[in-house]
Design a protein around this motif. Structure first.
Motif, short mmCIF file in Angstrom:
data_model
loop_
_atom_site.label_atom_id
_atom_site.label_comp_id
_atom_site.label_asym_id
_atom_site.label_seq_id
_atom_site.Cartn_x
_atom_site.Cartn_y
_atom_site.Cartn_z
N ARG A 72 0.90 -1.35 -0.06
CA ARG A 72 -0.09 0.00 -0.13
C ARG A 72 0.96 1.21 0.05
NH1 ARG A 72 -4.41 -1.61 4.64
NH2 ARG A 72 -5.75 -3.08 3.44
N ARG A 73 1.96 1.44 0.83
CA ARG A 73 2.70 2.28 0.90
C ARG A 73 3.58 2.68 -0.44
NH1 ARG A 73 3.42 5.03 5.93
NH2 ARG A 73 4.92 6.36 4.71
N THR A 74 3.94 1.38 -1.02
CA THR A 74 4.43 1.57 -2.42
C THR A 74 3.59 2.18 -3.27
OG1 THR A 74 5.83 -0.16 -1.66
CG2 THR A 74 5.78 0.45 -3.97
N GLU A 75 2.36 1.72 -3.49
CA GLU A 75 1.31 2.39 -4.17
C GLU A 75 1.14 3.86 -4.03
OE1 GLU A 75 -2.10 -0.13 -3.96
OE2 GLU A 75 -1.36 -2.01 -4.88
N GLU A 76 1.05 4.36 -2.69
CA GLU A 76 0.82 5.75 -2.33
C GLU A 76 1.99 6.48 -2.65
OE1 GLU A 76 0.21 5.76 1.76
OE2 GLU A 76 -1.69 4.78 1.59
N PHE A 77 3.21 6.11 -2.76
CA PHE A 77 4.24 6.71 -2.91
C PHE A 77 4.39 6.79 -4.59
CE2 PHE A 77 6.43 5.73 1.03
CZ PHE A 77 6.56 6.82 1.54
N GLN A 78 3.87 5.79 -5.33
CA GLN A 78 3.94 5.82 -6.91
C GLN A 78 2.84 7.17 -7.44
OE1 GLN A 78 3.40 1.85 -7.93
NE2 GLN A 78 5.73 1.28 -8.07
N GLU A 79 1.77 6.96 -6.68
CA GLU A 79 0.68 7.81 -6.97
C GLU A 79 1.38 9.51 -6.76
OE1 GLU A 79 -2.65 6.82 -4.95
OE2 GLU A 79 -3.12 4.92 -6.10
N MET A 80 1.90 9.72 -5.47
CA MET A 80 2.31 10.82 -5.34
C MET A 80 3.53 11.25 -6.28
SD MET A 80 3.86 11.96 -1.55
CE MET A 80 3.36 10.61 -0.95
N HIS A 81 4.42 10.43 -6.42
CA HIS A 81 5.49 10.73 -7.47
C HIS A 81 4.82 11.17 -8.80
CE1 HIS A 81 8.89 9.72 -10.25
NE2 HIS A 81 9.34 10.27 -9.50
N GLN A 82 3.83 10.39 -9.26
CA GLN A 82 3.15 10.92 -10.65
C GLN A 82 2.37 11.90 -10.60
OE1 GLN A 82 3.56 8.57 -13.12
NE2 GLN A 82 2.33 10.02 -14.46
N GLU A 83 1.91 12.44 -9.30
CA GLU A 83 1.39 13.83 -9.40
C GLU A 83 2.03 14.79 -9.37
OE1 GLU A 83 -1.25 13.53 -5.92
OE2 GLU A 83 -2.39 12.14 -6.40
N LEU A 85 5.16 14.81 -10.67
CA LEU A 85 5.67 14.69 -12.05
C LEU A 85 4.47 15.67 -12.84
CD1 LEU A 85 7.21 11.35 -12.63
CD2 LEU A 85 8.50 13.52 -12.42
N GLU A 86 3.31 15.43 -12.91
CA GLU A 86 2.47 15.85 -13.66
C GLU A 86 2.16 17.65 -13.38
OE1 GLU A 86 -1.28 14.17 -12.78
OE2 GLU A 86 -0.77 12.13 -14.09
N ARG A 87 2.46 17.74 -11.97
CA ARG A 87 2.27 19.25 -11.80
C ARG A 87 3.64 20.08 -12.26
NH1 ARG A 87 1.41 19.25 -5.04
NH2 ARG A 87 -0.51 18.39 -5.26
N MET A 88 4.89 19.26 -12.42
CA MET A 88 6.15 20.00 -12.83
C MET A 88 5.96 20.00 -14.35
SD MET A 88 8.84 17.96 -10.72
CE MET A 88 10.30 18.62 -11.49
N ASP A 89 5.33 19.05 -14.86
CA ASP A 89 5.09 19.01 -16.42
C ASP A 89 3.97 20.32 -16.71
OD1 ASP A 89 6.63 17.09 -17.06
OD2 ASP A 89 4.96 15.68 -17.10
#
Length: 110
Positions: A72-83, A85-89
């Protein structure tokens, strides 16, 4: 036969000492048998096996729970990382668009 007074006194002291020793012996708590490691090991082995099996089962359950939490924590970190990256883009796109727009020249002062 006449018993001297010193004999009576000595026998009284002896009797008192004897009664005190018997009373002390009867009032002392009984000592448990000494533990023999060999006998204790043989007698406790069955309980030890059962406890070991139960412990292994509990540890296995804990391991599964920790793995689930880690997933679960890994999934949460992946989602947070993706978000992030999208903000930076989106921020980079905005900057590029602002840079590409023609800028108005400020009015000249006379």
């Amino acid at each position: 036969m006449d018993i001297p007074a010193e004999a009576w006194i000595a026998s009284a002291y002896g009797g008192i000492i004897l009664l005190a020793a018997v009373g002390r012996y009867l009032t002392l708590p009984r000592h448990a048998a000494k533990n023999d490691p060999v006998l204790a090991g043989v007698g406790l082995e069955l309980g030890s096996r059962e406890q070991t099996e139960r412990l292994i089962g509990e540890v296995h359950g804990i391991r599964i729970a920790v793995e689930i939490l880690a997933d679960r924590r890994t999934e949460e970190f992946q989602e947070m990382h993706q978000e992030l990256l999208e903000r930076m883009d989106t921020q980079e796109r905005r900057k590029e668009q602002e840079e590409q727009k023609p800028r108005r020249q400020p009015p000249r002062r006379r």
